[in-house]
Design an enzyme around this catalytic site. Structure first.
Site, PDB file in Angstrom:
ATOM      1  N   GLY A 102       0.859  -1.200   0.000  1.00 52.36           N
ATOM      2  CA  GLY A 102       0.000   0.000   0.000  1.00 52.36           C
ATOM      3  C   GLY A 102       0.886   1.237   0.000  1.00 52.36           C
ATOM      4  O   GLY A 102       0.735   2.120   0.841  1.00 52.36           O
ATOM      5  N   CYS A 103       1.827   1.278  -0.964  1.00 59.12           N
ATOM      6  CA  CYS A 103       2.957   2.233  -0.907  1.00 59.12           C
ATOM      7  C   CYS A 103       2.738   3.541  -1.646  1.00 59.12           C
ATOM      8  O   CYS A 103       3.631   4.385  -1.661  1.00 59.12           O
ATOM      9  CB  CYS A 103       4.190   1.567  -1.518  1.00 59.12           C
ATOM     10  SG  CYS A 103       3.958   1.259  -3.302  1.00 59.12           S
ATOM     11  N   SER A 104       1.574   3.738  -2.295  1.00 62.42           N
ATOM     12  CA  SER A 104       1.505   4.808  -3.290  1.00 62.42           C
ATOM     13  C   SER A 104       0.825   6.090  -2.833  1.00 62.42           C
ATOM     14  O   SER A 104       0.973   7.125  -3.493  1.00 62.42           O
ATOM     15  CB  SER A 104       0.790   4.276  -4.536  1.00 62.42           C
ATOM     16  OG  SER A 104      -0.445   3.708  -4.165  1.00 62.42           O
ATOM     17  N   GLU A 148      -2.819   0.800  -8.666  1.00 61.27           N
ATOM     18  CA  GLU A 148      -3.046   2.113  -9.267  1.00 61.27           C
ATOM     19  C   GLU A 148      -3.317   1.994 -10.757  1.00 61.27           C
ATOM     20  O   GLU A 148      -2.926   1.016 -11.387  1.00 61.27           O
ATOM     21  CB  GLU A 148      -1.821   3.004  -9.026  1.00 61.27           C
ATOM     22  CG  GLU A 148      -1.508   3.251  -7.546  1.00 61.27           C
ATOM     23  CD  GLU A 148      -2.609   3.999  -6.800  1.00 61.27           C
ATOM     24  OE1 GLU A 148      -3.472   4.616  -7.445  1.00 61.27           O
ATOM     25  OE2 GLU A 148      -2.614   3.945  -5.548  1.00 61.27           O
ATOM     26  N   TYR A 162     -16.685   4.716  13.831  1.00 58.37           N
ATOM     27  CA  TYR A 162     -15.372   4.140  13.522  1.00 58.37           C
ATOM     28  C   TYR A 162     -14.970   3.102  14.582  1.00 58.37           C
ATOM     29  O   TYR A 162     -15.137   1.900  14.381  1.00 58.37           O
ATOM     30  CB  TYR A 162     -14.309   5.252  13.379  1.00 58.37           C
ATOM     31  CG  TYR A 162     -13.127   4.788  12.561  1.00 58.37           C
ATOM     32  CD1 TYR A 162     -12.278   3.795  13.038  1.00 58.37           C
ATOM     33  CD2 TYR A 162     -12.873   5.295  11.291  1.00 58.37           C
ATOM     34  CE1 TYR A 162     -11.216   3.335  12.290  1.00 58.37           C
ATOM     35  CE2 TYR A 162     -11.796   4.837  10.533  1.00 58.37           C
ATOM     36  CZ  TYR A 162     -10.978   3.856  11.050  1.00 58.37           C
ATOM     37  OH  TYR A 162      -9.933   3.389  10.317  1.00 58.37           O
ATOM     38  N   LYS A 200     -10.402  -3.388  12.778  1.00 59.72           N
ATOM     39  CA  LYS A 200      -9.155  -2.916  13.390  1.00 59.72           C
ATOM     40  C   LYS A 200      -8.834  -3.712  14.663  1.00 59.72           C
ATOM     41  O   LYS A 200      -7.677  -3.951  14.970  1.00 59.72           O
ATOM     42  CB  LYS A 200      -9.229  -1.418  13.678  1.00 59.72           C
ATOM     43  CG  LYS A 200      -9.340  -0.553  12.419  1.00 59.72           C
ATOM     44  CD  LYS A 200      -8.120  -0.690  11.508  1.00 59.72           C
ATOM     45  CE  LYS A 200      -8.105   0.284  10.358  1.00 59.72           C
ATOM     46  NZ  LYS A 200      -6.995   0.053   9.426  1.00 59.72           N
ATOM     47  N   LEU A 213      -6.545  11.998   9.288  1.00 60.58           N
ATOM     48  CA  LEU A 213      -6.057  12.929   8.274  1.00 60.58           C
ATOM     49  C   LEU A 213      -6.849  12.758   7.000  1.00 60.58           C
ATOM     50  O   LEU A 213      -7.415  11.686   6.765  1.00 60.58           O
ATOM     51  CB  LEU A 213      -4.603  12.593   7.939  1.00 60.58           C
ATOM     52  CG  LEU A 213      -3.531  13.180   8.832  1.00 60.58           C
ATOM     53  CD1 LEU A 213      -2.185  12.660   8.368  1.00 60.58           C
ATOM     54  CD2 LEU A 213      -3.546  14.691   8.739  1.00 60.58           C
TER      55      LEU A 213
HETATM   56  P1  NAD Z   1      -4.900   5.498   1.127  1.00 59.01           P
HETATM   57  O1  NAD Z   1      -6.177   5.315   0.407  1.00 59.01           O
HETATM   58  O2  NAD Z   1      -4.182   6.809   0.953  1.00 59.01           O
HETATM   59  O3  NAD Z   1      -3.838   4.335   0.709  1.00 59.01           O
HETATM   60  C1  NAD Z   1      -4.211   3.033   0.410  1.00 59.01           C
HETATM   61  C2  NAD Z   1      -3.076   2.300  -0.280  1.00 59.01           C
HETATM   62  O4  NAD Z   1      -3.488   0.931  -0.475  1.00 59.01           O
HETATM   63  C3  NAD Z   1      -2.696   2.831  -1.673  1.00 59.01           C
HETATM   64  O5  NAD Z   1      -1.301   2.709  -1.857  1.00 59.01           O
HETATM   65  C4  NAD Z   1      -3.401   1.844  -2.633  1.00 59.01           C
HETATM   66  O6  NAD Z   1      -2.785   1.714  -3.912  1.00 59.01           O
HETATM   67  C5  NAD Z   1      -3.261   0.570  -1.833  1.00 59.01           C
HETATM   68  N1  NAD Z   1      -4.234  -0.466  -2.185  1.00 59.01           N
HETATM   69  C6  NAD Z   1      -5.582  -0.451  -2.023  1.00 59.01           C
HETATM   70  N2  NAD Z   1      -6.113  -1.631  -2.444  1.00 59.01           N
HETATM   71  C7  NAD Z   1      -5.079  -2.398  -2.860  1.00 59.01           C
HETATM   72  C8  NAD Z   1      -4.967  -3.710  -3.390  1.00 59.01           C
HETATM   73  N3  NAD Z   1      -6.033  -4.488  -3.564  1.00 59.01           N
HETATM   74  N4  NAD Z   1      -3.740  -4.147  -3.726  1.00 59.01           N
HETATM   75  C9  NAD Z   1      -2.625  -3.385  -3.583  1.00 59.01           C
HETATM   76  N5  NAD Z   1      -2.668  -2.145  -3.051  1.00 59.01           N
HETATM   77  C10 NAD Z   1      -3.882  -1.656  -2.705  1.00 59.01           C
HETATM   78  O7  NAD Z   1      -5.203   5.184   2.659  1.00 59.01           O
HETATM   79  P2  NAD Z   1      -4.570   5.632   4.041  1.00 59.01           P
HETATM   80  O8  NAD Z   1      -5.527   6.564   4.685  1.00 59.01           O
HETATM   81  O9  NAD Z   1      -3.141   5.977   3.907  1.00 59.01           O
HETATM   82  O10 NAD Z   1      -4.715   4.260   4.855  1.00 59.01           O
HETATM   83  C11 NAD Z   1      -3.661   3.355   5.062  1.00 59.01           C
HETATM   84  C12 NAD Z   1      -3.861   2.694   6.409  1.00 59.01           C
HETATM   85  O11 NAD Z   1      -3.776   3.703   7.433  1.00 59.01           O
HETATM   86  C13 NAD Z   1      -5.237   2.024   6.574  1.00 59.01           C
HETATM   87  O12 NAD Z   1      -5.087   0.862   7.321  1.00 59.01           O
HETATM   88  C14 NAD Z   1      -6.012   3.065   7.378  1.00 59.01           C
HETATM   89  O13 NAD Z   1      -7.073   2.505   8.119  1.00 59.01           O
HETATM   90  C15 NAD Z   1      -4.903   3.585   8.280  1.00 59.01           C
HETATM   91  N6  NAD Z   1      -5.198   4.889   8.931  1.00 59.01           N
HETATM   92  C16 NAD Z   1      -5.671   5.941   8.219  1.00 59.01           C
HETATM   93  C17 NAD Z   1      -5.990   7.123   8.892  1.00 59.01           C
HETATM   94  C18 NAD Z   1      -6.532   8.330   8.154  1.00 59.01           C
HETATM   95  O14 NAD Z   1      -7.074   9.230   8.794  1.00 59.01           O
HETATM   96  N7  NAD Z   1      -6.382   8.404   6.860  1.00 59.01           N
HETATM   97  C19 NAD Z   1      -5.765   7.239  10.276  1.00 59.01           C
HETATM   98  C20 NAD Z   1      -5.226   6.153  10.957  1.00 59.01           C
HETATM   99  C21 NAD Z   1      -4.965   4.967  10.275  1.00 59.01           C
END
Ligand code: NAD
Length: 392
Positions: free
Chosen positions: A48-50, A75, A235, A244, A273
């Site tokens: 999930g690096c992007s 992506e 949530y 979670k 965020l």
């Molecule tokens: P995001 O949508 O920015 O990133 C998701 C990433 O997952 C992307 O790189 C996407 O390409 C990848 N992805 C999705 N489906 C995929 C698949 N099937 N195969 C490969 N890659 C896939 O999300 P984020 O907000 O950065 O969330 C990342 C983690 O952080 C999650 O577990 C989220 O619950 C957690 N988190 C988010 C927040 C917030 O407020 N955004 C707060 C705390 C924790």
């Protein structure tokens, strides 16, 4: 092509390659301006690096700790007529910056839930890195296909136990209004846990271990959001919260099962965020607009990159990190402490359609949302003709 944002509901359906690159460059510059992470990771896999927290984890690993990074994401590639997704352009920009500093980088674009992508990743680790010493699990996805049965599971964002009525903010219509959410049934809860719980994280670690590509003393972390009273009904104590909770179970099992590797498995709790994932969750845009206002006033506001840099320097790479009662690393204290929450609650109780722009950080929310897709970034000429076809 001249690219302007095309917003549909809570998502922007296009992205700006130059803006995304600039966004990545700013995050890299932030990390480079911090003290280097001397005992940090050296060979890192980010699932999930992007975008969002995963992209920040990759940037901190590479530019804070000089790590070689292998990424997995899902992506869309650009075409002559259509832009790629933001994550596509972010990855291209990350590759370019890493190449300039001779830092190993490789990205696999495909479904991380599948065994094919796991096998491809393992083959690449064997070929190029030998082993990895950090595995970051940062997927956010509404669906998961079970690799054994082929069944497709969908997550639901609903309360558990009873219906819940609250305020929410429709970012597209700029409207604060009430919403009523019916509670999830057992199947919806189970499906959400299947998609966003710990099963796939465990499957990754099991396959990486079986292939012998986890280094001794390797660490792994998945990300969670815990929040407080205002967000619990939708949530923390809702379907996504159940998923979670399953991460906590998985982290415990990983620590026990991979003792021979001295694997350190963590759930790291991060602050709320604006990301592509969080803007899709009812209530969160309103809550986030209010915490932005309060935390900016308190001078504790952080973005993904600041959160993850602190996670590495105060959590993952210190001798004895502070953990909570469930063994989690907590980076969310500046948001969830009682004093800050009391201020947000006071605003929450007052906020209406009429005073929303005055009480909340409306501009901060919207500008962060547009930035996710490479729009509204200083120094970028949005009237310029740009080629959407950027390759990695
Ligand atoms: P995001 O949508 O920015 O990133 C998701 C990433 O997952 C992307 O790189 C996407 O390409 C990848 N992805 C999705 N489906 C995929 C698949 N099937 N195969 C490969 N890659 C896939 O999300 P984020 O907000 O950065 O969330 C990342 C983690 O952080 C999650 O577990 C989220 O619950 C957690 N988190 C988010 C927040 C917030 O407020 N955004 C707060 C705390 C924790």
């Amino acid at each position: 092509m001249v690219i302007k944002p095309r917003i549909r509901g809570f998502i922007c359906t296009n992205a700006h390659p130059v803006g995304c690159a600039e966004n990545v460059r700013q995050q890299i510059n932030y990390v480079k301006a911090q003290p280097p992470i001397n005992i940090g990771p050296k060979r890192v896999l980010v699932i999930g690096c992007s975008t969002g927290y995963g992209l920040a984890s990759r940037i901190v690993s590479a530019f804070g700790s000089g790590a070689q990074t292998l990424g997995v994401c899902f992506e869309k590639e650009p075409s002559e007529k259509k832009t790629g997704t933001a994550g596509w352009y972010n990855t291209a920009a990350f590759h370019q910056a890493a190449a300039e500093e001779n830092l190993y980088h490789y990205t696999i674009n495909g479904d991380a839930f599948s065994d094919e992508i796991k096998a491809e990743t393992i083959a690449k680790i064997k070929e190029d890195l030998g082993q990895v010493d950090l595995v970051v699990y940062s997927l956010a996805s509404p669906k998961r296909r079970d690799p054994e049965t082929g069944e497709l599971f969908s997550s639901t964002l609903k309360p558990v136990g009873q219906p819940y009525t609250t305020k929410t903010y429709d970012t597209d219509k700029d409207l604060v209004h009430d919403i009523s959410l019916e509670p999830a049934n057992d199947d919806e809860i189970a499906q959400t846990v299947k998609v966003m719980g710990g099963e796939d994280w465990e499957r990754w670690i099991a396959q990486l271990d079986a292939a012998g590509v986890l280094a001794k003393g390797c660490q792994t972390t998945a990300y969670t959001y815990i929040g407080k009273k205002l967000t619990w009904p939708i949530y923390g104590h809702a379907t996504i919260g159940k998923a979670k909770e399953d991460l906590d179970r998985a982290a415990h099992e990983l620590r026990v099962k991979y003792k021979h590797l001295n694997l350190k498995a963590w759930v790291s709790s991060l602050k709320a965020l604006v990301t592509q994932a969080s803007s899709a969750i009812p209530v969160m845009p309103l809550y986030i607009s209010l915490i932005y206002r309060v935390m900016k006033e308190e001078e504790t506001h952080e973005g993904c990159i600041e959160q993850i840099y602190r996670l590495f320097t105060e959590g993952l790479y210190v001798e004895a990190p502070q953990i909570d009662e469930s063994n989690r690393l907590r980076m969310d204290g500046w948001e969830t402490n009682d004093k800050t929450q009391a201020k947000i609650e006071a605003l929450w109780n007052q906020v209406t359609q009429d005073n929303f722009h005055e009480l909340a950080d409306y501009e901060g929310y919207h500008s962060d949302f547009l930035r996710l897709f490479g729009f509204g970034i200083e120094g970028v000429d949005y009237d310029a003709d740009v080629d959407p076809q950027v390759n990695w």
